[in-house]
Scaffold this active site. Structure first.
Site, PDB file in Angstrom:
ATOM      1  N   GLY A 117       0.814  -1.218   0.000  1.00 44.74           N
ATOM      2  CA  GLY A 117       0.000   0.000   0.000  1.00 44.74           C
ATOM      3  C   GLY A 117       0.844   1.263   0.000  1.00 44.74           C
ATOM      4  O   GLY A 117       0.516   2.237  -0.686  1.00 44.74           O
ATOM      5  N   THR A 118       1.930   1.255   0.748  1.00 44.87           N
ATOM      6  CA  THR A 118       2.759   2.464   0.843  1.00 44.87           C
ATOM      7  C   THR A 118       3.341   2.815  -0.528  1.00 44.87           C
ATOM      8  O   THR A 118       3.274   3.969  -0.978  1.00 44.87           O
ATOM      9  CB  THR A 118       3.892   2.255   1.876  1.00 44.87           C
ATOM     10  OG1 THR A 118       3.277   1.936   3.129  1.00 44.87           O
ATOM     11  CG2 THR A 118       4.759   3.476   2.022  1.00 44.87           C
ATOM     12  N   ASN A 149      -8.449   3.943   8.113  1.00 45.33           N
ATOM     13  CA  ASN A 149      -7.840   2.838   8.864  1.00 45.33           C
ATOM     14  C   ASN A 149      -8.034   2.971  10.366  1.00 45.33           C
ATOM     15  O   ASN A 149      -8.104   1.979  11.076  1.00 45.33           O
ATOM     16  CB  ASN A 149      -6.341   2.736   8.547  1.00 45.33           C
ATOM     17  CG  ASN A 149      -5.635   4.074   8.587  1.00 45.33           C
ATOM     18  OD1 ASN A 149      -6.031   5.014   7.899  1.00 45.33           O
ATOM     19  ND2 ASN A 149      -4.604   4.178   9.392  1.00 45.33           N
ATOM     20  N   GLN A 207      -7.750  -0.299   3.084  1.00 46.25           N
ATOM     21  CA  GLN A 207      -8.601  -0.909   4.120  1.00 46.25           C
ATOM     22  C   GLN A 207      -9.922  -1.427   3.553  1.00 46.25           C
ATOM     23  O   GLN A 207     -10.660  -2.120   4.259  1.00 46.25           O
ATOM     24  CB  GLN A 207      -8.900   0.118   5.230  1.00 46.25           C
ATOM     25  CG  GLN A 207      -7.693   0.487   6.060  1.00 46.25           C
ATOM     26  CD  GLN A 207      -7.228  -0.641   6.982  1.00 46.25           C
ATOM     27  OE1 GLN A 207      -7.969  -1.573   7.302  1.00 46.25           O
ATOM     28  NE2 GLN A 207      -5.983  -0.572   7.417  1.00 46.25           N
ATOM     29  N   SER A 212      -3.390  -3.370  -0.911  1.00 46.17           N
ATOM     30  CA  SER A 212      -2.344  -4.035  -0.129  1.00 46.17           C
ATOM     31  C   SER A 212      -2.829  -5.414   0.291  1.00 46.17           C
ATOM     32  O   SER A 212      -3.885  -5.543   0.913  1.00 46.17           O
ATOM     33  CB  SER A 212      -2.010  -3.194   1.109  1.00 46.17           C
ATOM     34  OG  SER A 212      -1.107  -3.898   1.919  1.00 46.17           O
ATOM     35  N   HIS A 272      -1.851  -7.694   2.532  1.00 45.38           N
ATOM     36  CA  HIS A 272      -1.894  -8.224   3.907  1.00 45.38           C
ATOM     37  C   HIS A 272      -3.107  -7.771   4.706  1.00 45.38           C
ATOM     38  O   HIS A 272      -3.280  -8.165   5.854  1.00 45.38           O
ATOM     39  CB  HIS A 272      -0.576  -7.944   4.649  1.00 45.38           C
ATOM     40  CG  HIS A 272      -0.344  -6.518   5.060  1.00 45.38           C
ATOM     41  ND1 HIS A 272      -0.455  -6.107   6.370  1.00 45.38           N
ATOM     42  CD2 HIS A 272       0.011  -5.421   4.356  1.00 45.38           C
ATOM     43  CE1 HIS A 272      -0.152  -4.815   6.450  1.00 45.38           C
ATOM     44  NE2 HIS A 272       0.127  -4.381   5.247  1.00 45.38           N
ATOM     45  N   THR A 279      12.189  -7.145 -10.362  1.00 43.05           N
ATOM     46  CA  THR A 279      11.663  -8.501 -10.559  1.00 43.05           C
ATOM     47  C   THR A 279      10.442  -8.697  -9.666  1.00 43.05           C
ATOM     48  O   THR A 279      10.496  -8.406  -8.465  1.00 43.05           O
ATOM     49  CB  THR A 279      12.752  -9.541 -10.221  1.00 43.05           C
ATOM     50  OG1 THR A 279      13.868  -9.267 -11.062  1.00 43.05           O
ATOM     51  CG2 THR A 279      12.257 -10.966 -10.438  1.00 43.05           C
ATOM     52  N   CYS A 285       1.091   1.928  12.350  1.00 38.90           N
ATOM     53  CA  CYS A 285       2.335   2.692  12.333  1.00 38.90           C
ATOM     54  C   CYS A 285       2.456   3.592  13.539  1.00 38.90           C
ATOM     55  O   CYS A 285       3.540   3.916  13.967  1.00 38.90           O
ATOM     56  CB  CYS A 285       2.429   3.549  11.080  1.00 38.90           C
ATOM     57  SG  CYS A 285       1.718   2.787   9.664  1.00 38.90           S
TER      58      CYS A 285
HETATM   59  N1  PLP Z   1      -3.080   3.044   3.494  1.00 41.09           N
HETATM   60  C1  PLP Z   1      -3.869   2.660   4.510  1.00 41.09           C
HETATM   61  C2  PLP Z   1      -5.222   3.236   4.640  1.00 41.09           C
HETATM   62  C3  PLP Z   1      -3.411   1.699   5.422  1.00 41.09           C
HETATM   63  O1  PLP Z   1      -4.188   1.322   6.430  1.00 41.09           O
HETATM   64  C4  PLP Z   1      -2.107   1.165   5.248  1.00 41.09           C
HETATM   65  C5  PLP Z   1      -1.559   0.185   6.222  1.00 41.09           C
HETATM   66  O2  PLP Z   1      -1.900   0.174   7.393  1.00 41.09           O
HETATM   67  C6  PLP Z   1      -1.325   1.610   4.169  1.00 41.09           C
HETATM   68  C7  PLP Z   1      -1.839   2.540   3.300  1.00 41.09           C
HETATM   69  C8  PLP Z   1       0.056   1.065   3.922  1.00 41.09           C
HETATM   70  O3  PLP Z   1      -0.023  -0.227   3.406  1.00 41.09           O
HETATM   71  P1  PLP Z   1       1.251  -1.243   3.501  1.00 41.09           P
HETATM   72  O4  PLP Z   1       1.299  -1.704   4.925  1.00 41.09           O
HETATM   73  O5  PLP Z   1       0.894  -2.345   2.562  1.00 41.09           O
HETATM   74  O6  PLP Z   1       2.435  -0.485   3.069  1.00 41.09           O
END
Ligand code: PLP
Length: 381
Positions: free
Chosen positions: A73-74, A153, A181, A201, A203, A239, A326
């Site tokens: 996601g990041t 989130n 989310q 994302s 996970h 890759t 985080c």
């Molecule tokens: N965006 C939101 C709304 C999230 O909740 C998160 C992760 O908690 C992220 C982005 C980041 O995703 P990733 O953990 O896959 O980098």
């Protein structure tokens, strides 16, 4: 009641599903080849990659060539923002987002501000919502991108993405949504919503960590974030994480297939928790009471600090969170709650309980017995 181990931090991350693990295993072993290699081994890996792309595209109503694999996601959020503003900077330097985005968006817009872009942060109401009218008023002739999350989130609020996207498109502005989310938890069809870019994302829906995707609508130009071997049709070099991508696709296929049945069960457990916790004096539900993620129950407790709440619950076997993963260890008040207008005292005392289909009614019984006594003990200290 006997002590149980209960995991209710599914917004932070989820357990890998058995199906995802099973799907991934051959790609750590026998099918280890590089998907860019032109020998037969490479073609097998490439076929798995393309099958995964089709599954992910069909889960969100996209076309196959609109899905680009990333490291999560990041990266998807960073790439969406940086890649679009770089490609469209000749049109303007103004970006619109909200005050409640994840740091993957906020830290990117802050970095872009340092590079000369101007960013408008739309304020939210007490439930963490913004209106199409607010967005319309903020759009300028030099606005090039709107980035608004699909679901928050920390407080679980679902935002009116279709209406917001319509407003942006009426003014010829591109629309990105951080759907990290939301994907796998609520129905999403990128064509019906009209969005241009969407972050995923794995996970967060029983897939593996460190893998994700960015949906980029055909016809939108996006500059690469990663330069190198030209994988992902030249847009995202590196890759591909074949086992991760295969696991993400297997997890998402299941999540979408079972969504209605799972959500019935999850919503009923969530509502039991909300009703039970709100009986505690000085407790408040945060986020939108109606439009919220199926498994998301978030609270604030007057006069308490989040850290002791989470650590004491953990000693009792309950693994929950204070806010976003985080910032869970941070002793600062929740930036999101402050943005909703909550007092500092409330913004310090947050608790996030996020469920998925692996939770049971017995878990909820245990939570409802344990949390009130933990809160009252902490209040006496
Ligand atoms: N965006 C939101 C709304 C999230 O909740 C998160 C992760 O908690 C992220 C982005 C980041 O995703 P990733 O953990 O896959 O980098």
């Amino acid at each position: 009641m006997e002590k149980r181990i209960v995991y209710v931090d599914n917004a932070a991350t989820t357990a890998l599903s058995d199906k995802a693990l099973e799907a991934m295993l051959p790609y750590f072993g026998k099918h280890y080849a590089n998907p860019s290699a032109i020998h037969n081994y490479g073609s097998d890996a490439k076929a798995a990659l393309e099958r995964s792309r089709r599954l992910i595209a069909s889960a969100i109503g996209a076309k196959n060539n609109e899905i680009f694999f990333t490291s999560g996601g990041t990266e998807s959020d960073n790439w969406a923002l940086r890649g679009i503003v770089e490609a469209y900077s000749h049109k303007g330097k103004h970006i619109i987002t909200t005050t409640v985005e994840h740091n993957a968006v906020v830290k990117t817009t802050e970095a872009l501000e340092k590079q000369g872009y101007e960013v408008t942060y739309l304020p939210v109401d007490k439930y963490g919502r913004i209106t199409p009218e607010q967005l319309s008023d903020a759009i300028r002739d030099d606005t090039i991108l709107v980035s608004i999350m699909m679901a928050n989130n920390e407080i679980g609020t679902i935002l009116p993405i279709k209406e917001l996207c319509d407003v942006a498109h009426k003014r010829n502005v591109l629309f990105h949504t951080d759907a990290v989310q939301a994907v796998g938890h609520i129905k999403i069809n990128v064509r019906e919503l009209g969005i241009d870019l969407l972050s995923i994302s794995a996970h967060k829906f029983q897939g593996p960590k460190g893998v994700g995707a960015l949906f980029v609508r055909i016809g939108r130009i996006i500059s690469p974030l990663m330069y190198g071997g030209g994988q992902e049709r030249g847009s995202r070099s590196g890759t591909e994480n074949v086992p991760g991508i295969v696991g993400m696709a297997a997890a998402l296929e299941d999540a979408v297939l079972d969504m209605d049945d799972n959500n019935k069960k999850i919503i009923s457990m969530r509502d039991r928790i909300i009703q039970g916790i709100l009986k505690i004096s000085g407790s408040y539900l945060t986020g939108d009471p109606e439009n919220r993620l199926p498994g998301h129950a978030a609270f604030a407790f007057e006069g308490l600090d989040k850290k002791p709440i989470v650590t004491t619950l953990s000693k009792a076997g309950i693994h929950a969170s204070s806010a976003s993963a985080c910032s869970a260890g941070s002793v600062k008040p929740s930036r999101i709650l402050l943005a909703t207008g909550a007092s500092e005292s409330l913004a310090y005392g947050t608790l996030r309980i996020t469920l998925n289909e692996y939770n049971s009614e017995e878990d909820i019984d245990y939570l409802l017995e344990t949390i009130p006594s933990v809160i009252s003990t902490l209040r006496m200290e």
